[in-house]
Design a protein around this motif. Sequence first.
Motif, PDB file in Angstrom:
ATOM      1  N   UNK A  10      18.404   1.633 -10.886  1.00 58.26           N
ATOM      2  CA  UNK A  10      19.751   0.902 -11.471  1.00 58.26           C
ATOM      3  C   UNK A  10      20.348   0.680 -12.078  1.00 58.26           C
ATOM      4  N   UNK A  11      21.692   1.927 -12.052  1.00 60.68           N
ATOM      5  CA  UNK A  11      22.934   1.815 -12.504  1.00 60.68           C
ATOM      6  C   UNK A  11      24.395   1.823 -12.400  1.00 60.68           C
ATOM      7  N   UNK A  12      24.912   1.310 -13.135  1.00 63.65           N
ATOM      8  CA  UNK A  12      25.947   0.428 -13.228  1.00 63.65           C
ATOM      9  C   UNK A  12      27.314   1.370 -13.797  1.00 63.65           C
ATOM     10  N   UNK A  13      28.109   2.023 -13.211  1.00 61.46           N
ATOM     11  CA  UNK A  13      29.007   2.807 -14.337  1.00 61.46           C
ATOM     12  C   UNK A  13      30.611   2.554 -13.584  1.00 61.46           C
ATOM     13  N   UNK A  14      31.045   2.313 -14.950  1.00 63.38           N
ATOM     14  CA  UNK A  14      33.176   2.593 -14.245  1.00 63.38           C
ATOM     15  C   UNK A  14      33.411   3.597 -13.839  1.00 63.38           C
ATOM     16  N   UNK A  15      34.427   3.119 -13.102  1.00 59.32           N
ATOM     17  CA  UNK A  15      35.048   4.026 -12.079  1.00 59.32           C
ATOM     18  C   UNK A  15      36.437   3.547 -11.899  1.00 59.32           C
ATOM     19  N   UNK A  16      37.744   4.893 -12.051  1.00 62.91           N
ATOM     20  CA  UNK A  16      38.732   4.429 -11.984  1.00 62.91           C
ATOM     21  C   UNK A  16      39.112   3.019 -11.171  1.00 62.91           C
ATOM     22  N   UNK A  17      39.652   2.263 -11.368  1.00 63.38           N
ATOM     23  CA  UNK A  17      39.938   0.374 -10.653  1.00 63.38           C
ATOM     24  C   UNK A  17      38.562   0.167  -9.808  1.00 63.38           C
ATOM     25  N   UNK A  18      37.328   0.213 -10.401  1.00 64.78           N
ATOM     26  CA  UNK A  18      36.446  -0.101 -10.071  1.00 64.78           C
ATOM     27  C   UNK A  18      34.824  -0.183 -10.323  1.00 64.78           C
ATOM     28  N   UNK A  19      33.983  -0.720  -9.784  1.00 64.02           N
ATOM     29  CA  UNK A  19      32.501   0.186 -10.482  1.00 64.02           C
ATOM     30  C   UNK A  19      31.260   0.553  -9.402  1.00 64.02           C
ATOM     31  N   UNK A  20      30.948   1.002  -9.853  1.00 62.92           N
ATOM     32  CA  UNK A  20      30.177   2.081  -8.931  1.00 62.92           C
ATOM     33  C   UNK A  20      28.694   1.746  -9.481  1.00 62.92           C
ATOM     34  N   UNK A  21      27.519   0.997  -8.535  1.00 64.46           N
ATOM     35  CA  UNK A  21      26.078   0.829  -8.328  1.00 64.46           C
ATOM     36  C   UNK A  21      25.020   1.887  -7.726  1.00 64.46           C
ATOM     37  N   UNK A  22      23.957   1.743  -7.583  1.00 64.54           N
ATOM     38  CA  UNK A  22      23.410   2.585  -7.067  1.00 64.54           C
ATOM     39  C   UNK A  22      22.196   2.436  -7.298  1.00 64.54           C
ATOM     40  N   UNK A  23      20.826   2.300  -6.180  1.00 58.77           N
ATOM     41  CA  UNK A  23      19.593   1.733  -6.915  1.00 58.77           C
ATOM     42  C   UNK A  23      18.611   3.090  -7.310  1.00 58.77           C
ATOM     43  N   UNK A  24      18.797   4.194  -7.482  1.00 56.67           N
ATOM     44  CA  UNK A  24      18.550   5.592  -7.962  1.00 56.67           C
ATOM     45  C   UNK A  24      19.697   6.798  -8.256  1.00 56.67           C
ATOM     46  N   UNK A  25      19.644   7.463  -9.614  1.00 53.78           N
ATOM     47  CA  UNK A  25      21.026   8.491  -9.182  1.00 53.78           C
ATOM     48  C   UNK A  25      20.336   9.787  -9.958  1.00 53.78           C
ATOM     49  N   UNK A  26      20.848  10.698  -9.472  1.00 56.34           N
ATOM     50  CA  UNK A  26      19.488  11.934 -10.320  1.00 56.34           C
ATOM     51  C   UNK A  26      20.699  12.879 -10.531  1.00 56.34           C
ATOM     52  N   UNK A  27      21.181  13.013 -11.893  1.00 51.03           N
ATOM     53  CA  UNK A  27      21.912  13.841 -12.376  1.00 51.03           C
ATOM     54  C   UNK A  27      21.402  15.231 -12.331  1.00 51.03           C
ATOM     55  N   UNK A  28      22.610  15.720 -12.250  1.00 57.16           N
ATOM     56  CA  UNK A  28      22.177  17.407 -12.505  1.00 57.16           C
ATOM     57  C   UNK A  28      22.827  17.639 -13.921  1.00 57.16           C
ATOM     58  N   UNK A  29      22.250  19.549 -14.474  1.00 51.73           N
ATOM     59  CA  UNK A  29      22.971  20.331 -15.351  1.00 51.73           C
ATOM     60  C   UNK A  29      24.467  20.211 -15.368  1.00 51.73           C
ATOM     61  N   UNK A  30      24.840  20.436 -14.579  1.00 56.04           N
ATOM     62  CA  UNK A  30      26.632  20.770 -13.614  1.00 56.04           C
ATOM     63  C   UNK A  30      27.317  19.237 -13.459  1.00 56.04           C
ATOM     64  N   UNK A  31      26.394  17.306 -14.048  1.00 56.36           N
ATOM     65  CA  UNK A  31      27.546  16.791 -14.570  1.00 56.36           C
ATOM     66  C   UNK A  31      27.522  16.585 -12.695  1.00 56.36           C
ATOM     67  N   UNK A  32      27.249  17.212 -11.784  1.00 57.09           N
ATOM     68  CA  UNK A  32      27.115  16.711 -10.460  1.00 57.09           C
ATOM     69  C   UNK A  32      25.783  15.586 -10.403  1.00 57.09           C
ATOM     70  N   UNK A  33      26.111  14.449  -9.350  1.00 54.16           N
ATOM     71  CA  UNK A  33      25.084  13.014  -9.561  1.00 54.16           C
ATOM     72  C   UNK A  33      24.420  12.910  -7.646  1.00 54.16           C
ATOM     73  N   UNK A  34      23.648  12.122  -7.413  1.00 50.34           N
ATOM     74  CA  UNK A  34      23.557  12.115  -5.614  1.00 50.34           C
ATOM     75  C   UNK A  34      23.015  10.878  -6.524  1.00 50.34           C
TER      76      UNK A  34
END
Length: 898
Positions: A137-161
């Motif tokens: 249940x993620x919600x994060x601010x992005x440039x000029x908007x907001x990104x939401x998702x049910x599930x996010x998997x974050x990797x050590x290299x900062x990339x995310x699914x």
Amino acid sequence: MAIKPDTTVALQNRAESLADNELPSAQDTIPGVQDSLKVEVNGIETTIEYYAKDSIITRTKDNTTYLYGDARIKYDKIDLLAAIIIIDRNNNELIARGVQDSTGIWRGRPIFQDAQGVYETEEIRYNFITQRARIKGVATDQPDGQLQGDVIKRNPDQSAYILNGKYIPCLDDPDAQTFIKAKKIKINPGVSVITGPFLLYVGGIPTPLGLPFGYFPDTREATSGILFPKYGDEQRRGLFLREGGWYQAWNEKVHSAFTADVYSKGSWGLKARTVYKNRYKYSGSLDVSFNRNYTNPLTDENPLDSQDFWVSWTHRPDSKGRNSRFSASVRAGTSSFNQNNLSTVNFSNNIRSEFRSNVNFSGTIPRSPFNYTISARHNQNVQTKILDVSLPEFGLNMNRVYPMKGSKADILKSLNVGWRFNASNRITNLVRPGTAGFDIANRTDATDTIAVQFQTLDQLLDNATNGAQHNIDLSTSFSIKEYFNFTPSFNIQELWYLEELNYQYLEDENAVRIDTIRGFSRAMTYSAGVGVSTQIYGMYPAKRLKNIEAIRHIVTPSINFTYRPDFSEERFGYYQTVQTDTASDGSPITQQLSIYDGFRFGSPTLGEAAALSFQVSNKLEMKVKNDTAQSRKVSIIDNLSLAGGYNFLADSFKLSTIAITARTSLFNKKVQINMGAILDPYTYVTSTSEGITSTQRISKLALRSSQGLGRLTSARFSLSTNLNSRANSSNSRSGAGGFAGGGLAGEGDLGSFGEGGDNPGQFGSLNDGGIRSAVPEYFYDPNGYVDITIPWNIRLSFDYSYLWTTTGTTTRQSVKANGQLELTPKWQLTYNTGYDFDQKEFTQTSIGVYRDLGCWEMRANWIPFGAFTSYTIDIQIKTSALKDLKISRRRSQFDRSF
């Protein structure tokens, strides 16, 4: 963790709380418990600090620590805040979640912050060894908007699914019904965002706008890419694709756009625009446009066949702390460019007949009183096709120097000297005839123009004028009896030229031959004068007037006497006495002709002068009783002045015309009144000869001819007001060009009654309602900010002018109105109109509409009638990231389906 729809609350961005809730020090007495533990990550030992407001419980059996109540963990660059945090040392995991209160509302949802941003979630699991995270249940601010998702998997290299991701282009409304939705999203921070199939939802309803996959650059820096063209149909040039091309980001300081226009009937155009900015040094932009307009003469009634170009360059320096400054403002091109390429954005260019340019480099010489200027100027009238270019111009000035400022005597202490030097080369395509009013044997007797082409460059250079000018002025000031201020002065002017004229009368042709003699030539003139001024105060007690304590009258008279010799005398050598014609009795008719006639800085003045100029200014004020102990000063007449002059040595018309000006305001400066008039004190005699009636001015005062004080030759009256709903509010933003007591419509040169002038905003802008201070660049920049904090404002002005000449009388009167009206918090209307009573028609009128649509916005502008009838409509998402997602329609009377 499932959440029922009726109990879901909007995820709030609480990033500020991370900065406001620092971990307490050991000496703090606030309630709560803090501790730390050491872990080893990639062979490096690091410390995890944690804190809980309620309690910290450690179960040694399974090596797990529980943090309750505003729990917080700081680990490396990671900061985690939640209602409950669990530290599982066996699995090297952090688990954070919120709690549900008795009403079913979730409190203390986890807020996770790292180097890439801030995430507000429903639940988070983080392994501090592998540095992987699973966020629900993620919600994060992005440039000029907001990104939401049910599930996010974050990797050590900062990339995310992200699973079931949703991008909402509205920072202030996380529940907005406009969003882009994709089942799978991968984020590579600072590189790209890659998605699977995605759709655009508007109003929560899916639209056909979508793609099977998406790739979006994710960088704070501008990137190069394709500019998609606009399409439409124009009546003259046919179907078109406009403004398509390539955007090139050379570096963070310089960006360029290269675009092209193509029309179905054969016309095409190219444009290159470059913007640059070097912070704290300079910024600017350069636009170069070329259009080849062509239509088939066999099929079109009014075929086009022209090659037009236009150059615009603006350079703005930030010269703080520097001794030199370079600036430029260039607008030049072919005379038919704006007529053949009508703009539906900047209509003022379509009707403007005159364009000016200026390139200037100036500076000061350190540790000296000298400053210099090197400039180039350009003036182009696209209607008369007259071009003036001053290239180069050089100026060297010396600030006033006080050589005896240490003296005790005021007359010596105030003694000062100034010096100015100017050199200029002026090129024009206007060929003027002789100005003396006689036949010239070897020069044109009619005004002509030279075509501006490379083939005519030699003719343009031959028609150029150049020269230099020195000015030295010596002055001082002193007072007598502390009431009279005297200002004696002595001025010297010297002209330098590289040629002079020689006149010869040709008896056979009964004309004058004018020859140009090359070589250095100089002329020096001088004059002396003294001025006297004082101020007279008069106070009139107003005991019989209620609430008025007194009326004060301030009179400021000044006189100035100037003497100048007759530089046309033979001993100076600046004029030649030349026969220009032969009288009927055979006697010669002679004139004095200047050897510098028509030169760059003119000629020495003809005739001796001993002139006395005078001016009397009046100001009327009153003191009004106030509720407080202190009286309030109110101006009755801001200024009422009378000015003129008298030349004692003139042969005739010794008294000059009298200039009268007045200025005042009413209703606490809400209504501004300006008046001016020119009074000619001499007699005008009307006579009739052969059925033709003519009026002639004679050197006899009107008073002696029973014609009163004289004839009113010109007059002007202007009344204006600026009203708005916050005019009396102390919070009114007067610094932003506020509407209460702002600039005066019609205030300026009362002796000028022509249209236009140097002030391009004199009659209001066509497409911004003349209120650009309230709606900055509203119709010029579609991404501009719209001020909707002022519910309404209106500017009204009435102008009347009168001009009398011996050939007739001309009057002009018009009324103008412009302003804005906030119909609702999300609807705003702007307008600009006027009515010309002499032409009996409305002036150029425009109406603008702005509508705030939440994530979207609409802007529209309509010119309902006139030469540039047109309309524009833009509906687009506010966020700059999706600025190309818009609907635009721009049509003029030259377009089909208008």
